[in-house]
Enzyme design. Structure first.
Site, mmCIF file in Angstrom:
data_model
loop_
_atom_site.group_PDB
_atom_site.id
_atom_site.type_symbol
_atom_site.label_atom_id
_atom_site.label_comp_id
_atom_site.label_asym_id
_atom_site.label_seq_id
_atom_site.Cartn_x
_atom_site.Cartn_y
_atom_site.Cartn_z
ATOM 1 N N VAL A 80 0.830 -1.204 0.000
ATOM 2 C CA VAL A 80 0.000 0.000 0.000
ATOM 3 C C VAL A 80 0.863 1.252 0.000
ATOM 4 O O VAL A 80 0.582 2.236 -0.682
ATOM 5 C CB VAL A 80 -0.950 -0.010 1.208
ATOM 6 C CG1 VAL A 80 -1.702 1.317 1.303
ATOM 7 C CG2 VAL A 80 -1.943 -1.157 1.098
ATOM 8 N N ALA A 81 1.980 1.203 0.763
ATOM 9 C CA ALA A 81 2.849 2.372 0.847
ATOM 10 C C ALA A 81 3.484 2.692 -0.499
ATOM 11 O O ALA A 81 3.815 3.848 -0.789
ATOM 12 C CB ALA A 81 3.935 2.148 1.895
ATOM 13 N N GLU A 97 -1.942 5.777 -5.122
ATOM 14 C CA GLU A 97 -3.327 5.671 -5.607
ATOM 15 C C GLU A 97 -3.803 6.918 -6.340
ATOM 16 O O GLU A 97 -4.668 6.857 -7.199
ATOM 17 C CB GLU A 97 -4.267 5.390 -4.427
ATOM 18 C CG GLU A 97 -4.125 4.014 -3.817
ATOM 19 C CD GLU A 97 -3.007 3.942 -2.786
ATOM 20 O OE1 GLU A 97 -2.790 2.851 -2.231
ATOM 21 O OE2 GLU A 97 -2.346 4.963 -2.562
ATOM 22 N N ASP A 106 2.450 23.562 -43.166
ATOM 23 C CA ASP A 106 2.146 24.010 -44.514
ATOM 24 C C ASP A 106 2.297 25.526 -44.554
ATOM 25 O O ASP A 106 2.566 26.159 -43.537
ATOM 26 C CB ASP A 106 0.759 23.556 -44.970
ATOM 27 C CG ASP A 106 -0.346 23.996 -44.031
ATOM 28 O OD1 ASP A 106 -0.044 24.693 -43.048
ATOM 29 O OD2 ASP A 106 -1.511 23.646 -44.283
ATOM 30 N N ASP A 154 -4.563 21.183 -43.555
ATOM 31 C CA ASP A 154 -5.944 21.669 -43.573
ATOM 32 C C ASP A 154 -6.809 20.987 -44.634
ATOM 33 O O ASP A 154 -8.012 21.152 -44.641
ATOM 34 C CB ASP A 154 -5.994 23.185 -43.787
ATOM 35 C CG ASP A 154 -5.272 23.628 -45.063
ATOM 36 O OD1 ASP A 154 -4.831 22.738 -45.824
ATOM 37 O OD2 ASP A 154 -5.145 24.841 -45.284
ATOM 38 N N ASP A 162 -4.138 16.021 -46.438
ATOM 39 C CA ASP A 162 -3.273 16.013 -45.256
ATOM 40 C C ASP A 162 -3.650 14.944 -44.237
ATOM 41 O O ASP A 162 -2.882 14.680 -43.307
ATOM 42 C CB ASP A 162 -3.321 17.384 -44.554
ATOM 43 C CG ASP A 162 -2.781 18.492 -45.426
ATOM 44 O OD1 ASP A 162 -1.760 18.255 -46.093
ATOM 45 O OD2 ASP A 162 -3.365 19.578 -45.434
ATOM 46 N N GLU A 190 6.779 6.375 4.428
ATOM 47 C CA GLU A 190 5.718 5.400 4.619
ATOM 48 C C GLU A 190 6.268 3.980 4.710
ATOM 49 O O GLU A 190 5.688 3.123 5.383
ATOM 50 C CB GLU A 190 4.700 5.485 3.459
ATOM 51 C CG GLU A 190 3.869 6.771 3.473
ATOM 52 C CD GLU A 190 2.923 6.859 2.286
ATOM 53 O OE1 GLU A 190 2.934 5.924 1.461
ATOM 54 O OE2 GLU A 190 2.187 7.853 2.172
ATOM 55 N N THR A 198 -4.732 13.490 2.087
ATOM 56 C CA THR A 198 -3.952 14.711 2.303
ATOM 57 C C THR A 198 -3.102 15.114 1.102
ATOM 58 O O THR A 198 -2.875 16.299 0.872
ATOM 59 C CB THR A 198 -3.047 14.540 3.538
ATOM 60 O OG1 THR A 198 -2.131 13.461 3.308
ATOM 61 C CG2 THR A 198 -3.862 14.229 4.783
#
Length: 923
Positions: A294-295, A299, A341, A603, A607, A672, A702
């Site tokens: 978990v440490a 997450e 272009d 454009d 292209d 941790e 936190t």
């Protein structure tokens, strides 16, 4: 009327893919297509429809939506979130587990929505075909749906209609807008009986192509290709076969995710036996392994990256760029080469008169009369003619359209053979001929010259103007004594030369500054255009590009892939002229083969394949086609090259910010993990300084808002002075790991561990003393674990401010310049206080209220953590200059650009003068 071919041709018994040469003589083409001037019979057309199929662009079946959505749930970071959710639910923290599940679903839906663009480009192509057209069947004019056109049908072409299939003109003259296929705004003239000597079919004076538009004239054309066999269909096939690859950030996030997963699972598996050897029970050792896992699982990393990219998307939208895929923001930041272009991107897409030789007033009078365009507020017609009429208006020589047409006695339209147009006008009762056209066509018809010029001097002026990339027109006139001439041959002779007009689509005023910015950032810019090479080279020079080579399309066609790779690997910038869709695709492939990160602008329909193949396709929002916009990942709402530079800066900022919150999240892994190592290595003599639920509260509670705030961090000073980031350079670097683990993590771990032991020792604890629920030291132990939790939270505050810059000092960016971070830190403090002092939360997370002296111990933690990192960055600044380069690709300022030619154009030009074959002719 002469009829070519029989009115009732025999049935076409050939295979559907049997090829014909549409450029062969008309009689031979009609014979090969088994048709005639009066078209097919309705019965034969129906039979051919069954044989050849509908005149439609086929759609390739894409990935089912449920499969595309399902992939988002098995992304490596999503898998880590699944593990985190399972651990949270297994630990009894249902609220946190459910929250993680919601995050997984939201991320998957958002990613699916952003990237569900698989078939849009081909669908957009189909919108270039008209719904209904007129053909000749059984000798009669009949309307038919465009989708039911077949090979051999005779089309009736009229002004304002879109061409529904590839066809050959067999009668008449049409002025055609080819911009959808070539990307160039200049109109072209197609005439049925013109001699076809063009090098490529797109330039053929007798061929019409699906998706283009007739803007003037009329005629008949025989269809030789429909559906997928047309030029438009070929481009659709190219677009379908070009698959989007992972962006650099997507690739790096995937690598980071698997690295994190390997570290997390490996740490848990490796330390499980270590805990057993240290004397822990199986249950305690398993708890220890889960804690390590978990440490090590951040997450909040995936949602933080997604939201940071989304913030970048919103920021870019406010600056003129719409991003269709989140990761495209970062891809722009890692761009090393821009392929742009010319027309509309570097230029204004509006022709202007740049220079006039001879008598300007007389020239204005002639171009005002010798025109067919509407000069009004809603000007319509040839862009070059509109520019000439505006020039006349600026010199107060404009002629109202109604008066111009009333006083006109005769009009000889421009055609590709004469290369000029003329009018005969009644000026005060006298008939006068006004002529404008290509200098090589007009000058030989001139017999009188101004006093201060000779024919040789005028031809030298033509060469000089053409060498500067201008479109050159010659204007002439004569007085028509006697009966006004009614035909071109009699009107366009014995002319008096008046002057030359040089026109140019001028550069956008903001582009030079943008070019300087991308050059400073170490990015090269190649120009890829369908226009004349010298015109494009002149525009490149005016905007500050160091395009010291011009390579024409024929040369690219003849190059091997290895030669093209080598050409693009050489220093400097290149103008590619007269390009085709395949050329743009080859150039994009070659650049990527050389390890470049390519941004490709475009454009037109032509292209689309290159836009899909490039790392990031950039389409024009105003002047571009739907096809290009659907194929691209970034759309410029202002069609402006300068917006690309803005996007590159934004992309770099986003990537820097991704690194900043990765640094911020990684730095907390050490404080941790260390408590669990102390617990395991002591064989349980030291109780767990931190619980699994407290770790989850840190990772999902936190640290989340400060991490998101770092994703909105303003650009660090000198951001655009750096060279582009190497394609292989990841989000995680040795420097980042050094700061995160060896410095910020270690300093935080020392402070946190010290706080834990201070609280325990103050209560009289000694190693091995019981701290269980019934032990006298249980409350002190809960305060100690709370002290560890509070210590990590306060260290996070120092880490957040340290992570704001990678090189510069905090003073240089300002302590309060990121107000969102200040708000995030305030939330972090309030959230931690709630977990520590609110009784309901104390029961869930195993915390206990801290005494004032304990809180006082944590107050210096943020300053100590930040100061340690600030000292390291200060040491780096003193040891070496800021990494980066300036002016890596500054323009060479060469006026005479070498042109790389194919064999057909191998003859050299005279020094300082253009090759006569490169003169720009009106179209």
């Amino acid at each position: 009327m002469h009829i070519i071919g029989s009115a009732h041709p025999p049935p076409d018994r050939r295979e559907p893919d049997a090829a014909v040469d549409p450029r062969e003589p008309i009689a031979a083409l009609l014979r090969d297509l088994r048709t005639g001037y009066d078209g097919l019979t309705a019965r034969e057309a129906a039979r051919r429809l069954d044989l050849y199929g509908l005149n439609e662009l086929p759609l390739r079946r894409g990935t089912p939506w449920w499969a595309a959505l399902g992939r988002q749930f098995v992304h490596p970071l999503a898998l880590l979130l699944w593990v985190a959710a399972a651990l949270a639910l297994g630990s009894g923290a249902a609220a946190l587990g459910n929250a993680i599940l919601v995050v997984i679903v939201l991320n998957a839906v958002l990613a699916f929505w952003q990237e569900n663009q698989a078939e849009h480009a081909v669908r957009a192509l189909s919108r270039f075909l008209p719904d209904q057209v007129c053909v000749v069947r059984d000798g009669e004019r009949v309307p038919v749906p465009a989708s039911r056109l077949v090979r051999g049908d005779v089309l009736l072409i009229e002004e304002g209609e879109r061409i529904p299939a590839d066809a050959r003109l067999i009668a008449g003259t049409a002025e055609v807008d080819m911009s959808a296929l070539t990307g160039e705004s200049a109109l072209v003239v197609r005439t049925a009986d013109d001699a076809d000597t063009a090098d490529r079919s797109l330039d053929s004076p007798v061929l019409l192509f699906s998706g283009t538009a007739c803007v003037g004239g009329s005629g008949r054309a025989v269809v030789h290709s429909t559906g997928v066999h047309t030029e438009l269909g070929r481009i659709a096939a190219l677009s379908q076969h070009v698959h989007r690859e992972e962006s650099p950030l997507e690739h790096q996030v995937r690598r980071v995710a698997w690295l994190i997963a390997a570290v997390a699972v490996g740490a848990g598996a490796a330390f499980l036996p270590l805990g057993l050897l240290a004397g822990l029970s199986l249950g305690a050792a398993f708890l220890f392994a889960i804690g390590l896992l978990v440490a090590n699982v951040p997450e909040g990393l995936l949602p933080t990256i997604t939201l940071a990219l989304a913030a970048g998307v919103r920021s870019m939208a406010g600056r003129g760029a719409v991003v269709k895929r989140l990761s495209a923001v970062e891809t722009l930041g890692s761009t090393t080469v821009i392929c742009t272009d010319k027309t509309g991107t570097l230029t204004m897409n509006a022709m202007r008169v740049i220079e006039v030789t001879g008598n300007p007033g007389d020239t204005a009078d002639i171009v005002a009369r010798c025109a067919t365009a509407d000069p009004g507020e809603h000007a319509g017609g040839d862009p070059m003619e509109i520019a000439l009429l505006r020039y006349a208006a600026d010199r107060d020589r404009a002629v109202p359209m109604a008066r111009r047409d009333t006083e006109r006695l005769a009009l000889n339209d421009f055609d590709a053979q004469r290369k000029m147009m003329s009018t005969v006008d009644d000026i005060g009762g006298t008939a006068r001929v006004h002529v404008k056209g290509a200098p090589e066509a007009v000058l030989p018809r001139c017999t009188r010259w101004p006093r201060d010029a000779t024919a040789d001097q005028v031809r030298a002026q033509v060469d000089e103007l053409a060498g500067r990339g201008l479109r050159v027109l010659a204007v002439a006139r004569r007085r028509a004594d006697g009966a006004p001439p009614r035909d071109a041959e009699s009107a366009e002779q014995d002319l008096t030369f008046v002057g030359l007009v040089g026109l140019l689509d001028p550069p956008r005023p903001e582009v030079p500054a943008a070019v300087r910015a991308v050059h400073t950032a170490g990015i090269r810019v190649h120009v890829i255009t369908g226009d004349n090479g010298r015109t494009a080279a002149e525009i490149a020079r005016q905007v500050g590009l160091g395009a010291d080579r011009v390579v024409d399309g024929n040369t690219v066609d003849e190059m091997s892939d290895e030669r093209l790779d080598g050409l693009l690997a050489e220093p400097g910038e290149i103008v590619f002229a007269r390009t085709t869709p395949e050329m743009k695709l080859r150039i994009a492939d070659a650049l990527r083969q050389n390890g470049e990160v390519v941004a490709m602008t475009g454009d037109g329909v032509n292209d689309a394949p290159a836009l899909r193949r490039a790392d990031i396709g950039v389409a024009m929002g105003r002047g571009g086609t739907d096809v290009a916009r659907e194929a691209a990942t970034l759309i410029l709402t202002d069609d402006n090259f300068a917006t690309i530079a803005v996007g590159i800066e934004e992309g770099r900022r986003v990537f820097d910010n991704v690194r900043k919150f990765v640094l911020y999240i990684f730095a907390h892994a050490v404080p941790e993990v260390v408590p669990f190592l102390l617990f395991a290595l002591s064989g349980g003599a030291i109780p767990l300084p931190l619980t699994v639920l407290q770790i989850l509260a840190i990772d999902l509670g936190t640290e989340t808002l400060p991490a998101l705030a770092l994703g909105r961090e303003p650009a660090e000073p000198g951001l655009m002075d750096r060279p582009p980031r190497p394609r292989r350079e990841g989000v995680i670097t040795r420097w980042l790991l050094l700061r995160a683990w060896a410095l910020l993590g270690v300093v935080s771990a020392v402070l946190v561990t010290a706080g834990f032991f201070v609280v325990l020792f103050a209560a009289g604890w000694h190693p091995g003393a019981p701290v269980g629920p019934d032990a006298p030291l249980h409350h002190a132990y809960m305060q100690a674990t709370t002290m560890t939790f509070a210590g990590i939270v306060t260290c996070q505050l120092g880490t957040a401010f340290a992570a704001r810059t990678e090189w510069a000092s905090l003073r240089s960016v300002g302590l309060t310049s990121n107000r969102l971070l200040l708000a995030g830190c305030l939330f972090e403090i309030v959230f931690a206080a709630a977990l520590i002092y609110a009784p309901p939360l104390q029961a869930v997370f195993g915390t206990a209220a801290l005494e004032p002296w304990m809180v006082a111990i944590t107050l210096p933690f943020p300053v100590v953590v930040w100061a340690a990192d600030e000292l390291l960055r200060r040491h780096r600044r003193r040891r070496a200059p800021r990494p980066g380069t300036r002016g890596a690709f500054l323009p060479v300022g060469s006026a005479a650009l070498p042109v790389i030619r194919g064999p057909a154009e191998a003859r050299p030009a005279a020094p300082g003068r253009p090759n006569p074959g490169d003169r720009i002719r009106p179209q």
